[in-house]
Motif scaffolding. Sequence first.
Motif, PDB file in Angstrom:
ATOM      1  N   ALA A  39       0.813  -1.129   0.000  1.00 34.63           N
ATOM      2  CA  ALA A  39       0.103  -0.206   0.015  1.00 34.63           C
ATOM      3  C   ALA A  39       0.814   1.317  -0.021  1.00 34.63           C
ATOM      4  CB  ALA A  39      -1.070   0.080   1.252  1.00 34.63           C
ATOM      5  N   VAL A  40       2.031   1.299   0.822  1.00 37.05           N
ATOM      6  CA  VAL A  40       2.874   2.670   0.822  1.00 37.05           C
ATOM      7  C   VAL A  40       3.617   2.523  -0.692  1.00 37.05           C
ATOM      8  CG1 VAL A  40       4.692   3.294   1.749  1.00 37.05           C
ATOM      9  CG2 VAL A  40       3.161   2.210   3.270  1.00 37.05           C
ATOM     10  N   ALA A  41       3.856   1.339  -1.327  1.00 38.23           N
ATOM     11  CA  ALA A  41       4.715   1.594  -2.417  1.00 38.23           C
ATOM     12  C   ALA A  41       3.636   1.901  -3.630  1.00 38.23           C
ATOM     13  CB  ALA A  41       5.211   0.202  -2.829  1.00 38.23           C
ATOM     14  N   ALA A  42       2.413   1.909  -3.157  1.00 35.48           N
ATOM     15  CA  ALA A  42       1.465   2.203  -4.462  1.00 35.48           C
ATOM     16  C   ALA A  42       0.758   3.508  -4.001  1.00 35.48           C
ATOM     17  CB  ALA A  42       0.236   1.035  -4.382  1.00 35.48           C
ATOM     18  N   LYS A  43       1.449   4.362  -2.973  1.00 38.91           N
ATOM     19  CA  LYS A  43       0.872   5.526  -2.578  1.00 38.91           C
ATOM     20  C   LYS A  43      -0.458   5.652  -2.198  1.00 38.91           C
ATOM     21  CE  LYS A  43       4.748   7.776  -4.832  1.00 38.91           C
ATOM     22  NZ  LYS A  43       5.328   8.782  -5.802  1.00 38.91           N
ATOM     23  N   ILE A  44      -1.012   4.611  -1.641  1.00 34.25           N
ATOM     24  CA  ILE A  44      -2.439   4.499  -1.055  1.00 34.25           C
ATOM     25  C   ILE A  44      -2.580   5.798   0.151  1.00 34.25           C
ATOM     26  CG2 ILE A  44      -3.985   3.466   0.099  1.00 34.25           C
ATOM     27  CD1 ILE A  44      -4.014   2.015  -2.098  1.00 34.25           C
ATOM     28  N   ASP A  45      -3.453   6.353  -0.083  1.00 36.89           N
ATOM     29  CA  ASP A  45      -3.906   7.542   0.836  1.00 36.89           C
ATOM     30  C   ASP A  45      -4.114   7.078   2.158  1.00 36.89           C
ATOM     31  OD1 ASP A  45      -3.836   9.986  -1.037  1.00 36.89           O
ATOM     32  OD2 ASP A  45      -5.383   8.525  -2.010  1.00 36.89           O
ATOM     33  N   VAL A 178     -17.483  -1.376  -5.451  1.00 37.91           N
ATOM     34  CA  VAL A 178     -16.514  -0.468  -6.524  1.00 37.91           C
ATOM     35  C   VAL A 178     -15.587  -1.206  -7.203  1.00 37.91           C
ATOM     36  CG1 VAL A 178     -15.342   1.676  -6.463  1.00 37.91           C
ATOM     37  CG2 VAL A 178     -17.251   1.488  -4.805  1.00 37.91           C
ATOM     38  N   ASN A 179     -15.389  -0.917  -8.332  1.00 38.01           N
ATOM     39  CA  ASN A 179     -14.506  -1.725  -9.049  1.00 38.01           C
ATOM     40  C   ASN A 179     -13.944  -0.751 -10.004  1.00 38.01           C
ATOM     41  OD1 ASN A 179     -16.189  -1.768 -11.490  1.00 38.01           O
ATOM     42  ND2 ASN A 179     -17.186  -3.634 -10.549  1.00 38.01           N
ATOM     43  N   LEU A 180     -13.110  -1.001 -11.099  1.00 43.14           N
ATOM     44  CA  LEU A 180     -12.598  -0.202 -11.901  1.00 43.14           C
ATOM     45  C   LEU A 180     -13.488   0.283 -13.086  1.00 43.14           C
ATOM     46  CD1 LEU A 180      -8.974  -2.195 -12.490  1.00 43.14           C
ATOM     47  CD2 LEU A 180      -9.420  -0.279 -11.246  1.00 43.14           C
ATOM     48  N   ASP A 181     -14.817  -0.743 -13.115  1.00 46.52           N
ATOM     49  CA  ASP A 181     -15.636  -0.067 -14.100  1.00 46.52           C
ATOM     50  C   ASP A 181     -16.505   0.759 -13.734  1.00 46.52           C
ATOM     51  OD1 ASP A 181     -14.695  -1.844 -16.260  1.00 46.52           O
ATOM     52  OD2 ASP A 181     -15.514  -3.423 -15.255  1.00 46.52           O
ATOM     53  N   ASP A 208      -0.675  -1.627  -9.972  1.00 47.32           N
ATOM     54  CA  ASP A 208      -1.397  -1.199 -11.469  1.00 47.32           C
ATOM     55  C   ASP A 208      -2.868  -0.951 -11.006  1.00 47.32           C
ATOM     56  OD1 ASP A 208       0.858  -1.920 -12.841  1.00 47.32           O
ATOM     57  OD2 ASP A 208       0.404  -3.982 -12.967  1.00 47.32           O
ATOM     58  N   ILE A 209      -3.440  -1.506 -10.068  1.00 44.14           N
ATOM     59  CA  ILE A 209      -5.309  -1.080  -9.879  1.00 44.14           C
ATOM     60  C   ILE A 209      -5.125   0.220  -9.256  1.00 44.14           C
ATOM     61  CG2 ILE A 209      -6.933  -1.569  -8.207  1.00 44.14           C
ATOM     62  CD1 ILE A 209      -6.103  -4.600  -8.244  1.00 44.14           C
ATOM     63  N   VAL A 210      -4.388   0.624  -8.537  1.00 46.96           N
ATOM     64  CA  VAL A 210      -4.266   2.002  -8.116  1.00 46.96           C
ATOM     65  C   VAL A 210      -4.194   3.148  -9.287  1.00 46.96           C
ATOM     66  CG1 VAL A 210      -3.430   3.923  -6.619  1.00 46.96           C
ATOM     67  CG2 VAL A 210      -3.806   1.465  -5.757  1.00 46.96           C
ATOM     68  N   LYS A 211      -3.267   2.785 -10.118  1.00 52.76           N
ATOM     69  CA  LYS A 211      -2.762   3.442 -11.247  1.00 52.76           C
ATOM     70  C   LYS A 211      -4.204   3.662 -12.117  1.00 52.76           C
ATOM     71  CE  LYS A 211       2.117   3.075 -11.839  1.00 52.76           C
ATOM     72  NZ  LYS A 211       3.081   2.366 -12.514  1.00 52.76           N
ATOM     73  N   VAL A 212      -4.894   2.558 -12.559  1.00 49.94           N
ATOM     74  CA  VAL A 212      -6.051   2.677 -13.213  1.00 49.94           C
ATOM     75  C   VAL A 212      -7.408   3.422 -12.529  1.00 49.94           C
ATOM     76  CG1 VAL A 212      -7.750   1.134 -14.481  1.00 49.94           C
ATOM     77  CG2 VAL A 212      -5.242   0.516 -14.702  1.00 49.94           C
ATOM     78  N   LEU A 213      -7.220   2.979 -11.340  1.00 51.00           N
ATOM     79  CA  LEU A 213      -8.304   3.564 -10.488  1.00 51.00           C
ATOM     80  C   LEU A 213      -8.491   4.915 -10.555  1.00 51.00           C
ATOM     81  CD1 LEU A 213     -10.702   3.251  -8.688  1.00 51.00           C
ATOM     82  CD2 LEU A 213      -9.266   2.985  -6.691  1.00 51.00           C
TER      83      LEU A 213
END
Length: 223
Positions: A39-45, A178-181, A208-213
């Motif tokens: 989560a830290v690496a993905a920069k989750i808030d 909630v999903n990417l769509d 990748d999920i966070v970037k797309v989101l």
Amino acid sequence: MSLQHQQPLVYLITSGATTSSTDPASNEFQRVLQLVRSAVAAKIDLLQLREKNLLDKVLYELSLLARSITKGTQTRLLINDRADIARAAEADGVHLTSRSLPVKVVRDMFGPDFLIGVSTHSALEVVQAAAGGADFAVFGPVFETESKLKYGEPQGLDKLRAVTQQTPDFPVLALGGVNLDNASDCNRAGAAGIAAISLLNDQQQLPDIVKVLRSRFTGSSHE
């Protein structure tokens, strides 16, 4: 605590797979810490430790270790329900449920710099959370999801929109299915971000999920 953020706020909630027999040597304990690192690496808030079944001592140890990972990063650490353990572990704050202490009580006890999130299922609960001094609310379930069936039928986007219009200066995050769509639909309904368990608990795919989101969320505009 001021919740400064880029939009959308992304709130990772851990799955709660730990049990009363879990200890720091357990695989499930270590998996939570691995997810915190991802989560830290993905920069989750925002990241909530939602490990309700742990013994108090083990939850405290998990919180301490998670805090050592998130400290100095943009990821804010919250502990589900247990404001006392959150403060003892020097986490950023607490996430309150319908069975937790009232927001105002927690705010008065722990002061203005303690981050407080609240689970809500109606417009009234969102208004009360804001009035009590919460920093943000999670509203849902917006869409149908197996884990939230006990809360009844999905609230839907129309109710989410009504809530965000009623409290325009108070961050409301969409939760439940909630999903990417459909993330962009939540943005158009006025949500400040999304909260999720299933969508955000795959540590391998998380970056990748966070970037797309973020791309899909910010690629839409409020109605």
